[in-house]
Motif scaffolding. Structure first.
Motif, PDB file in Angstrom:
ATOM      1  N   UNK A 107       3.659   3.980  -7.235  1.00 23.07           N
ATOM      2  CA  UNK A 107       4.659   4.807  -6.554  1.00 23.07           C
ATOM      3  C   UNK A 107       4.522   4.764  -5.029  1.00 23.07           C
ATOM      4  N   UNK A 108       3.367   4.340  -4.532  1.00 16.03           N
ATOM      5  CA  UNK A 108       3.094   4.400  -3.103  1.00 16.03           C
ATOM      6  C   UNK A 108       4.148   3.717  -2.229  1.00 16.03           C
ATOM      7  N   UNK A 109       4.618   2.504  -2.546  1.00 12.11           N
ATOM      8  CA  UNK A 109       5.664   1.904  -1.702  1.00 12.11           C
ATOM      9  C   UNK A 109       6.932   2.772  -1.632  1.00 12.11           C
ATOM     10  N   UNK A 110       7.301   3.392  -2.749  1.00  8.01           N
ATOM     11  CA  UNK A 110       8.476   4.268  -2.760  1.00  8.01           C
ATOM     12  C   UNK A 110       8.220   5.527  -1.930  1.00  8.01           C
ATOM     13  N   UNK A 111       7.019   6.053  -2.003  1.00  6.29           N
ATOM     14  CA  UNK A 111       6.656   7.242  -1.226  1.00  6.29           C
ATOM     15  C   UNK A 111       6.766   6.937   0.266  1.00  6.29           C
ATOM     16  N   UNK A 112       6.200   5.814   0.679  1.00  6.33           N
ATOM     17  CA  UNK A 112       6.243   5.424   2.092  1.00  6.33           C
ATOM     18  C   UNK A 112       7.681   5.161   2.523  1.00  6.33           C
ATOM     19  N   UNK A 113       8.462   4.491   1.684  1.00 11.71           N
ATOM     20  CA  UNK A 113       9.874   4.234   2.013  1.00 11.71           C
ATOM     21  C   UNK A 113      10.629   5.552   2.180  1.00 11.71           C
ATOM     22  N   UNK A 114      10.313   6.542   1.349  1.00 12.68           N
ATOM     23  CA  UNK A 114      10.950   7.855   1.473  1.00 12.68           C
ATOM     24  C   UNK A 114      10.602   8.534   2.780  1.00 12.68           C
ATOM     25  N   UNK A 115       9.365   8.370   3.220  1.00 11.39           N
ATOM     26  CA  UNK A 115       8.945   8.933   4.508  1.00 11.39           C
ATOM     27  C   UNK A 115       9.716   8.256   5.645  1.00 11.39           C
ATOM     28  N   UNK A 116       9.795   6.934   5.609  1.00 12.06           N
ATOM     29  CA  UNK A 116      10.513   6.188   6.646  1.00 12.06           C
ATOM     30  C   UNK A 116      11.971   6.642   6.684  1.00 12.06           C
ATOM     31  N   UNK A 117      12.597   6.769   5.517  1.00 11.23           N
ATOM     32  CA  UNK A 117      13.990   7.200   5.437  1.00 11.23           C
ATOM     33  C   UNK A 117      14.168   8.610   6.002  1.00 11.23           C
ATOM     34  N   UNK A 123      16.368  11.813  11.007  1.00 13.65           N
ATOM     35  CA  UNK A 123      16.239  12.647  12.203  1.00 13.65           C
ATOM     36  C   UNK A 123      15.980  11.786  13.447  1.00 13.65           C
ATOM     37  N   UNK A 124      16.394  10.514  13.332  1.00 18.72           N
ATOM     38  CA  UNK A 124      16.423   9.566  14.433  1.00 18.72           C
ATOM     39  C   UNK A 124      15.046   9.275  15.033  1.00 18.72           C
ATOM     40  N   UNK A 125      14.059   9.157  14.150  1.00 16.40           N
ATOM     41  CA  UNK A 125      12.712   8.771  14.577  1.00 16.40           C
ATOM     42  C   UNK A 125      12.350   7.495  13.824  1.00 16.40           C
ATOM     43  N   UNK A 126      11.969   6.460  14.572  1.00 17.43           N
ATOM     44  CA  UNK A 126      11.580   5.196  13.948  1.00 17.43           C
ATOM     45  C   UNK A 126      10.063   5.186  13.779  1.00 17.43           C
ATOM     46  N   UNK A 127       9.620   4.882  12.567  1.00 15.13           N
ATOM     47  CA  UNK A 127       8.182   4.827  12.295  1.00 15.13           C
ATOM     48  C   UNK A 127       7.833   3.505  11.627  1.00 15.13           C
ATOM     49  N   UNK A 128       6.606   3.082  11.842  1.00 15.27           N
ATOM     50  CA  UNK A 128       6.081   1.880  11.209  1.00 15.27           C
ATOM     51  C   UNK A 128       5.479   2.285   9.867  1.00 15.27           C
ATOM     52  N   UNK A 139       3.336   0.981   7.991  1.00 11.45           N
ATOM     53  CA  UNK A 139       1.882   0.816   7.924  1.00 11.45           C
ATOM     54  C   UNK A 139       1.139   1.957   8.624  1.00 11.45           C
ATOM     55  N   UNK A 140       1.757   2.511   9.658  1.00  8.82           N
ATOM     56  CA  UNK A 140       1.108   3.578  10.406  1.00  8.82           C
ATOM     57  C   UNK A 140       1.195   4.930   9.717  1.00  8.82           C
ATOM     58  N   UNK A 141       2.122   5.082   8.783  1.00  4.08           N
ATOM     59  CA  UNK A 141       2.261   6.392   8.125  1.00  4.08           C
ATOM     60  C   UNK A 141       1.718   6.399   6.696  1.00  4.08           C
ATOM     61  N   UNK A 142       1.089   5.306   6.297  1.00  9.65           N
ATOM     62  CA  UNK A 142       0.579   5.224   4.928  1.00  9.65           C
ATOM     63  C   UNK A 142      -0.378   6.370   4.608  1.00  9.65           C
ATOM     64  N   UNK A 143      -1.385   6.589   5.456  1.00 14.93           N
ATOM     65  CA  UNK A 143      -2.372   7.631   5.175  1.00 14.93           C
ATOM     66  C   UNK A 143      -1.739   9.022   5.147  1.00 14.93           C
ATOM     67  N   UNK A 144      -0.870   9.310   6.108  1.00 12.68           N
ATOM     68  CA  UNK A 144      -0.240  10.635   6.114  1.00 12.68           C
ATOM     69  C   UNK A 144       0.715  10.791   4.930  1.00 12.68           C
ATOM     70  N   UNK A 145       1.318   9.702   4.475  1.00 11.19           N
ATOM     71  CA  UNK A 145       2.195   9.756   3.303  1.00 11.19           C
ATOM     72  C   UNK A 145       1.395  10.102   2.048  1.00 11.19           C
ATOM     73  N   UNK A 146       0.210   9.534   1.944  1.00  6.90           N
ATOM     74  CA  UNK A 146      -0.663   9.827   0.804  1.00  6.90           C
ATOM     75  C   UNK A 146      -1.068  11.301   0.830  1.00  6.90           C
ATOM     76  N   UNK A 147      -1.433  11.808   1.997  1.00 10.37           N
ATOM     77  CA  UNK A 147      -1.818  13.229   2.105  1.00 10.37           C
ATOM     78  C   UNK A 147      -0.641  14.136   1.787  1.00 10.37           C
ATOM     79  N   UNK A 148       0.540  13.801   2.291  1.00 11.10           N
ATOM     80  CA  UNK A 148       1.743  14.590   2.031  1.00 11.10           C
ATOM     81  C   UNK A 148       2.012  14.656   0.527  1.00 11.10           C
TER      82      UNK A 148
END
Length: 106
Positions: free
Chosen positions: A7-17, A22-27, A29-38
């Motif tokens: 599920x992790x790729x979908x979780x990260x894609x949901x975070x990016x979306x 809210x008009x913030x561009x994120x990488x 790879x940089x949000x992987x750890x925070x996505x896991x914690x979330x």
């Protein structure tokens, strides 16, 4: 949690979306750890609430006042065994968060 790695790729894609809304561009790879914690935080809440429901043999209804991803993640932790009610639409919630972020920028 079973199947989390799949599920992790979908979780990260949901975070990016979410951030794109809210008009913030994120990488991703940089949000992987925070996505896991979330995910872990809200999935853990879902599991805990389900355990309370199962042990007390009483119905539980969760009212969600946060954006839609929260309810989805809580349900993942509860294995879909909870009622989660969000009293407004996803569009209304997105509009609120856009407004809130604009206020915070000022």
């Amino acid at each position: 949690m079973p199947g989390f790695q799949a599920q992790l790729p979908e979780i990260i894609a949901g975070e990016v979306e979410y951030f794109q809304q809210i008009e913030i561009k994120v990488d991703p790879n940089e949000i992987k750890d925070s996505s896991i914690r979330y995910f872990g935080m809200y999935a853990g809440e879902g599991k805990t609430i389900k355990d309370i429901k199962d042990n007390d043999q009483q119905g539980v209804v969760l009212v969600n006042f946060e954006e839609f991803r929260v309810a989805k993640t809580i349900l993942a932790g509860a294995q879909g065994q909870l009622s989660v009610i969000t009293p407004i639409s996803d569009q209304e919630m997105t509009a609120y968060y856009k407004w809130k972020n604009e206020i915070q920028k000022k």
